[in-house]
Structures are given as C-alpha cells and as structure tokens.
Scaffold this motif. Structure first.
Motif, PDB file in Angstrom:
ATOM      1  N   SER A   1       5.552   6.953   4.453  1.00  0.00           N
ATOM      2  CA  SER A   1       5.964   8.069   3.613  1.00  0.00           C
ATOM      3  C   SER A   1       4.736   8.898   3.300  1.00  0.00           C
ATOM      4  O   SER A   1       3.607   8.403   3.398  1.00  0.00           O
ATOM      5  CB  SER A   1       6.591   7.576   2.307  1.00  0.00           C
ATOM      6  N   THR A   2       4.959  10.136   2.901  1.00  0.00           N
ATOM      7  CA  THR A   2       3.826  11.014   2.588  1.00  0.00           C
ATOM      8  C   THR A   2       4.066  11.774   1.284  1.00  0.00           C
ATOM      9  O   THR A   2       5.132  12.356   1.083  1.00  0.00           O
ATOM     10  CB  THR A   2       3.587  12.027   3.728  1.00  0.00           C
ATOM     11  N   VAL A   3       3.076  11.711   0.422  1.00  0.00           N
ATOM     12  CA  VAL A   3       3.051  12.547  -0.775  1.00  0.00           C
ATOM     13  C   VAL A   3       2.213  13.771  -0.414  1.00  0.00           C
ATOM     14  O   VAL A   3       0.999  13.664  -0.248  1.00  0.00           O
ATOM     15  CB  VAL A   3       2.399  11.816  -1.972  1.00  0.00           C
ATOM     16  N   ILE A   4       2.870  14.911  -0.211  1.00  0.00           N
ATOM     17  CA  ILE A   4       2.125  16.111   0.151  1.00  0.00           C
ATOM     18  C   ILE A   4       2.145  17.073  -1.027  1.00  0.00           C
ATOM     19  O   ILE A   4       3.201  17.493  -1.500  1.00  0.00           O
ATOM     20  CB  ILE A   4       2.638  16.736   1.467  1.00  0.00           C
ATOM     21  N   LEU A   5       0.950  17.369  -1.505  1.00  0.00           N
ATOM     22  CA  LEU A   5       0.800  18.129  -2.747  1.00  0.00           C
ATOM     23  C   LEU A   5       0.287  19.532  -2.467  1.00  0.00           C
ATOM     24  O   LEU A   5      -0.563  19.739  -1.600  1.00  0.00           O
ATOM     25  CB  LEU A   5      -0.191  17.417  -3.673  1.00  0.00           C
TER      26      LEU A   5
ATOM     27  N   GLN B   1      -4.711   8.064   4.089  1.00  0.00           N
ATOM     28  CA  GLN B   1      -3.893   6.925   3.654  1.00  0.00           C
ATOM     29  C   GLN B   1      -4.085   6.688   2.165  1.00  0.00           C
ATOM     30  O   GLN B   1      -5.220   6.681   1.674  1.00  0.00           O
ATOM     31  CB  GLN B   1      -4.264   5.670   4.442  1.00  0.00           C
ATOM     32  N   LEU B   2      -2.976   6.521   1.469  1.00  0.00           N
ATOM     33  CA  LEU B   2      -3.014   6.314   0.022  1.00  0.00           C
ATOM     34  C   LEU B   2      -2.992   4.833  -0.308  1.00  0.00           C
ATOM     35  O   LEU B   2      -3.877   4.319  -0.992  1.00  0.00           O
ATOM     36  CB  LEU B   2      -1.810   7.010  -0.623  1.00  0.00           C
ATOM     37  N   TYR B   3      -1.993   4.132   0.175  1.00  0.00           N
ATOM     38  CA  TYR B   3      -1.822   2.737  -0.217  1.00  0.00           C
ATOM     39  C   TYR B   3      -0.638   2.160   0.557  1.00  0.00           C
ATOM     40  O   TYR B   3       0.260   2.895   0.948  1.00  0.00           O
ATOM     41  CB  TYR B   3      -1.516   2.661  -1.714  1.00  0.00           C
ATOM     42  N   ALA B   4      -0.655   0.852   0.751  1.00  0.00           N
ATOM     43  CA  ALA B   4       0.509   0.166   1.317  1.00  0.00           C
ATOM     44  C   ALA B   4       1.264  -0.488   0.171  1.00  0.00           C
ATOM     45  O   ALA B   4       0.713  -1.331  -0.534  1.00  0.00           O
ATOM     46  CB  ALA B   4       0.065  -0.882   2.331  1.00  0.00           C
ATOM     47  N   PHE B   5       2.509  -0.068  -0.040  1.00  0.00           N
ATOM     48  CA  PHE B   5       3.332  -0.612  -1.108  1.00  0.00           C
ATOM     49  C   PHE B   5       4.230  -1.689  -0.517  1.00  0.00           C
ATOM     50  O   PHE B   5       4.943  -1.432   0.471  1.00  0.00           O
ATOM     51  CB  PHE B   5       4.163   0.500  -1.759  1.00  0.00           C
ATOM     52  N   GLY B   6       4.215  -2.877  -1.124  1.00  0.00           N
ATOM     53  CA  GLY B   6       4.934  -3.981  -0.493  1.00  0.00           C
ATOM     54  C   GLY B   6       5.555  -4.962  -1.456  1.00  0.00           C
ATOM     55  O   GLY B   6       5.760  -6.123  -1.088  1.00  0.00           O
TER      56      GLY B   6
ATOM     57  N   VAL C   1       1.833   4.480   2.696  1.00  0.00           N
ATOM     58  CA  VAL C   1       1.997   5.832   2.174  1.00  0.00           C
ATOM     59  C   VAL C   1       0.727   6.650   2.406  1.00  0.00           C
ATOM     60  O   VAL C   1      -0.382   6.164   2.170  1.00  0.00           O
ATOM     61  CB  VAL C   1       2.349   5.806   0.671  1.00  0.00           C
ATOM     62  N   TYR C   2       0.911   7.848   2.879  1.00  0.00           N
ATOM     63  CA  TYR C   2      -0.184   8.785   3.066  1.00  0.00           C
ATOM     64  C   TYR C   2      -0.100   9.871   2.004  1.00  0.00           C
ATOM     65  O   TYR C   2       0.952  10.090   1.404  1.00  0.00           O
ATOM     66  CB  TYR C   2      -0.116   9.402   4.469  1.00  0.00           C
ATOM     67  N   TRP C   3      -1.232  10.517   1.758  1.00  0.00           N
ATOM     68  CA  TRP C   3      -1.152  11.695   0.906  1.00  0.00           C
ATOM     69  C   TRP C   3      -1.876  12.830   1.585  1.00  0.00           C
ATOM     70  O   TRP C   3      -2.771  12.638   2.412  1.00  0.00           O
ATOM     71  CB  TRP C   3      -1.648  11.417  -0.508  1.00  0.00           C
ATOM     72  N   ALA C   4      -1.439  14.024   1.249  1.00  0.00           N
ATOM     73  CA  ALA C   4      -1.925  15.211   1.928  1.00  0.00           C
ATOM     74  C   ALA C   4      -1.972  16.353   0.930  1.00  0.00           C
ATOM     75  O   ALA C   4      -1.242  16.368  -0.058  1.00  0.00           O
ATOM     76  CB  ALA C   4      -0.988  15.565   3.078  1.00  0.00           C
ATOM     77  N   LEU C   5      -2.875  17.278   1.178  1.00  0.00           N
ATOM     78  CA  LEU C   5      -2.932  18.510   0.405  1.00  0.00           C
ATOM     79  C   LEU C   5      -2.620  19.662   1.357  1.00  0.00           C
ATOM     80  O   LEU C   5      -2.996  19.624   2.524  1.00  0.00           O
ATOM     81  CB  LEU C   5      -4.327  18.713  -0.209  1.00  0.00           C
ATOM     82  N   LEU C   6      -1.931  20.653   0.842  1.00  0.00           N
ATOM     83  CA  LEU C   6      -1.616  21.810   1.674  1.00  0.00           C
ATOM     84  C   LEU C   6      -1.648  23.050   0.798  1.00  0.00           C
ATOM     85  O   LEU C   6      -1.061  23.067  -0.282  1.00  0.00           O
ATOM     86  CB  LEU C   6      -0.235  21.624   2.319  1.00  0.00           C
TER      87      LEU C   6
ATOM     88  N   ALA D   1      -0.363   8.672  -6.599  1.00  0.00           N
ATOM     89  CA  ALA D   1      -0.997   9.749  -5.828  1.00  0.00           C
ATOM     90  C   ALA D   1      -1.636  10.776  -6.765  1.00  0.00           C
ATOM     91  O   ALA D   1      -2.737  11.269  -6.501  1.00  0.00           O
ATOM     92  CB  ALA D   1       0.024  10.430  -4.918  1.00  0.00           C
ATOM     93  N   ALA D   2      -0.952  11.093  -7.864  1.00  0.00           N
ATOM     94  CA  ALA D   2      -1.504  12.050  -8.822  1.00  0.00           C
ATOM     95  C   ALA D   2      -2.763  11.487  -9.480  1.00  0.00           C
ATOM     96  O   ALA D   2      -3.744  12.196  -9.703  1.00  0.00           O
ATOM     97  CB  ALA D   2      -0.458  12.397  -9.883  1.00  0.00           C
ATOM     98  N   TRP D   3      -2.735  10.192  -9.754  1.00  0.00           N
ATOM     99  CA  TRP D   3      -3.918   9.538 -10.320  1.00  0.00           C
ATOM    100  C   TRP D   3      -5.080   9.587  -9.326  1.00  0.00           C
ATOM    101  O   TRP D   3      -6.211   9.910  -9.676  1.00  0.00           O
ATOM    102  CB  TRP D   3      -3.589   8.084 -10.670  1.00  0.00           C
ATOM    103  N   ARG D   4      -4.774   9.287  -8.075  1.00  0.00           N
ATOM    104  CA  ARG D   4      -5.816   9.311  -7.052  1.00  0.00           C
ATOM    105  C   ARG D   4      -6.432  10.712  -6.937  1.00  0.00           C
ATOM    106  O   ARG D   4      -7.645  10.858  -6.796  1.00  0.00           O
ATOM    107  CB  ARG D   4      -5.248   8.863  -5.711  1.00  0.00           C
ATOM    108  N   LEU D   5      -5.561  11.718  -7.005  1.00  0.00           N
ATOM    109  CA  LEU D   5      -6.047  13.101  -6.924  1.00  0.00           C
ATOM    110  C   LEU D   5      -6.991  13.398  -8.091  1.00  0.00           C
ATOM    111  O   LEU D   5      -8.089  13.925  -7.897  1.00  0.00           O
ATOM    112  CB  LEU D   5      -4.855  14.056  -6.924  1.00  0.00           C
TER     113      LEU D   5
END
Lengths: 242, 242
Positions: B16-20, B82-87, B100-105, B149-153
């Motif tokens: 999955s991807t959190v794209i911000l 890559q953000l994290y593997a949730f399991g 989960v990946y995260w991306a900025l656009l 993801a918001a915390w990581r950002l």
C-alpha cells in the motif's frame, strides 16, 4: 481485495535480525560487532547468515524476530526495531520477503544472557561474533542488509540517543562520546560534545562519580521522559562539520 | 532454509502507499492531503483504504507499490520510500502482511498527471482526496498507518529536506518555511528559519526573483549533491524549541 485478485502464491515471508553490540577487547578501541549463524544446508551452505527464520502464521513480525533470534543465538535484546523489508525478486531461491529487525544489546548483557543459557543447558551452535567492519562471506543479500543497518545506526546517531543502547544505565560523558565515536567512526571534540549534550537536556547528572586512574568522572543517566528522536546531541554537530 | 522448515502457508503479502501532497485552496493555509480508495467489497465495503494491492511473485516491492498506486489512483510519485511492514496477526481476515510505502507529490504534478490520465481516457473511480487531519472511516489498520506516515513526515522534517518534496524546483524561503510549517503544524520564526537554512548550505540562490504584491523574493533551488539526511534546517531548531 480477495485472494483471486492477486497472486501471493509462492511468496514466503521470513524475519531476520541484525543485533549489534559494542565490543571492547582489552585496551583497544571498541568496535561494533554482531552474531552470525553458519548455514548448514543449501543454499549458501557454509556461509554466514543473519539470525532468523520463517514467520509463523499466528505470530506478529516483532515476535517472530525475537523468537528466531532467541532460537538461533540465545539472545534477547531490550530494544528491537524494524529496519526494512527486503524483497528483491532474485534475493533467494523462490520468492522470499525478509522483514528485518535491528537491535542493540549491551556487551555485558550479551555475556550475561549467554552464561544463563549455558547454565540452563541450552547449546548455541554455529554462531560466531564478527566485527561489522570485517565480515565473512554472507549468504543471500545479508551483506547488504548489514551495511544498511550500520548506515541506519550512524544516521540515527545524528538525531536520536541511539548510542545509549550500548551503555549501562549510568555512564560518564566520556563513555557516551566513545559510543558515538565508535558508531560514527571518527573522533569528536570533547568540549563540543559536552556542550551539545548539555543543550539537549536529555541527560540527568547523578551524584555518583567513577573513580580510577583519572580524575573522578560524574555519572549520568538518560532522561527517559524525553523523546528519543529529533534531539540527539549530534544533530547540530552533523550539520556543522558538513 | 527449506520450505518445510517454516510455515508461510496462509500468509499473503500486500503493498500500500500513503501518498501525500500539500494542498492549497484559495488563500487558506495549505494542508497535507492524501488520496483514498473506496472499497467496493467485503471486508470493510464502503470504507476508505490506502491505494494498494497484492504483490506479484515476479515484481519487486517498490515496483508493486508504484504499479498498484498507478492502477488505483493514476498517480506516479517522483519519490517513493518504504515506510514500514505492518503485520499484526488480526489486522485483516486471514494473515496479510502489508509493506507500506510513502510518497510525496507536488500538487501541480497531481493535477497534471490526472489531466493526462483523463485525456488518455483512463477512468479513475472511487478515489477521493482527504485532509490528513480530517479522515473518513478507514478500513483495516489504515488509520494507524496514515498516522504513522504523518509522524514520519514530521519527524523526518527535523533532520532532512523532506519538505522540498512539496515544492517545485525553484522556491522562495517563504515557500519553504510554509511547507515546514504545514508539516510541523506550527509557525516558525522567519529570521531563525533563514539563519538555519543558511547554516546548512543546502540551498543555492538563483538569480531569479518572484515578484507580485510583496517585495521581490529570491528563488532558491536544492543543492542536489548534498545528502538528504542529517542536515535538515530544522534539526537544531527542533532541539532548541524542545
């Protein structure tokens, strides 16, 4: 999402752990070291690999990392953090995704835990410790994984109190500086270091001192109510020396 | 490790991807926003979920994240991490590990990419953008993933140049400060901010200026040969204001 929408067939999930300690042999400068497990079967029989194993369907990822670490090395870290999921298509026969954890463990706790295992009759086989800077031939992509873990450790030292993971609860500023120097692979100016540590206000001076051949050095402990991230004493140092 | 050594049966791997992006509507303060996909089937039918899908056995993890993001939202980020593997065992029916990946656009690239998809006749359905601070009911553990993801950002803004991911190649210091303010959720002192940016030497002044209702503001661009991590202009700010 239903099973038929995608293909997960043939994808297997493993966990591995890079567990690092700071070792001191005699009077030499301390070094970062980690335990590796010698593989006894194909593929890569005879090569060294990170402690790990397969994820069980009923266990969480961190639990699997802790379990496989204990099973292979007898070690139980106080701190375990997910490092990265490695999933290149050709990294192993078949398709294996490895969720890798990393951990820090104080050298005295390593010794203590292994002594406890021995006295409980537990045999730890095919495990040896290696300097992170002088590794044998590693199986799979494990050399790259160790390299990434060492990078993460150095990087994290710039903005968190990760070096404290190598130290006992009470330590001198010289101990802390030495841990950072070992992680970063370079000397730090003692006066600058002390000033930066003071500025972060993350250390609490105790009333105890270490005495010995040098003049007594005050012992400090961590301010455990302060967040780990974003406040490392080296954050501004990393910027200044760039 | 052979297949019989462990049980991977019943474990499925999704990405999955959190794209911000940083969105600005009219003159209001910009906000962090992300696209979500409305689920059309059980479980969690009608709830919103992160763009994603199953990993294909022949594709890398990041490739799968990019593919499923494009398939569901039509977006192609310039930066994907890559953000994290949730399991967690109970996070979905059966056992699903989500890497989960995260991306900025940049907002203008979002608009441009979606316009290109439309003119190519591609229909993007069941996708809506939401403010990260005002999310609908999310499926599975996706609320926790977005929170992380918001915390990581925010965290990353303290030691890297992540805010530049929301800006075009040339930007004013006020643009950059606004991006950091949007990420961190608090105002930054303009003079302090400028001093810290100067100290990191990661920005290169151009000879161009933005003119308008205010006095002309110099445009800057990134010094792309400088490492992203450990040198963020806010690293020492985060320490000082703590």
């Amino acid at each position: 999402m239903t099973r038929s929408e995608g293909s997960e067939d043939g994808i297997r999930l493993a966990v591995s752990t890079v567990i690092l300690t700071m070792r001191r042999d005699g009077s030499a400068a301390p070094r970062i070291a980690l335990p590796l497990v010698r593989r006894t079967r194909a593929p890569h029989a005879g090569d060294w690999a990170l402690p790990g194993g397969w994820l069980d369907v009923r266990e969480g990822l961190a639990a699997a990392a802790a379990r496989t670490l204990a099973e292979t090395t007898g070690l139980a870290p106080s701190y375990l953090e997910q490092l990265y999921a490695f999933g290149a298509v050709d990294r192993a026969p078949g398709r294996v995704i490895s969720v890798v954890y990393w951990a820090l463990l104080r050298e005295d706790l390593v010794d203590q835990q292994l002594a406890e295992r021995r006295s409980a009759g537990v045999e730890i086989e095919n495990v040896e410790w290696f300097d992170a800077s002088d590794l044998p031939t590693l199986a799979f992509d494990h050399a790259r994984i160790v390299e990434y873990a060492a990078w993460r450790l150095r990087n994290k030292a710039g903005y968190s109190r990760v070096a404290q993971g190598f130290l006992p609860p009470e330590f001198t500023l010289a101990d802390l500086r030495e841990a950072y120097e070992t992680i970063l692979g370079r000397k730090l100016d003692p006066a600058n270091f002390r000033r930066q540590v003071d500025a972060t206000r993350t250390l609490i001076p105790t009333n105890a001192f270490r005495t010995g051949s040098h003049r007594p050095a005050r012992l400090y402990r961590d301010a455990t109510d302060v967040e780990l991230a974003d406040r490392g004493p080296l954050a501004s140092d990393e910027t200044r020396t760039s």
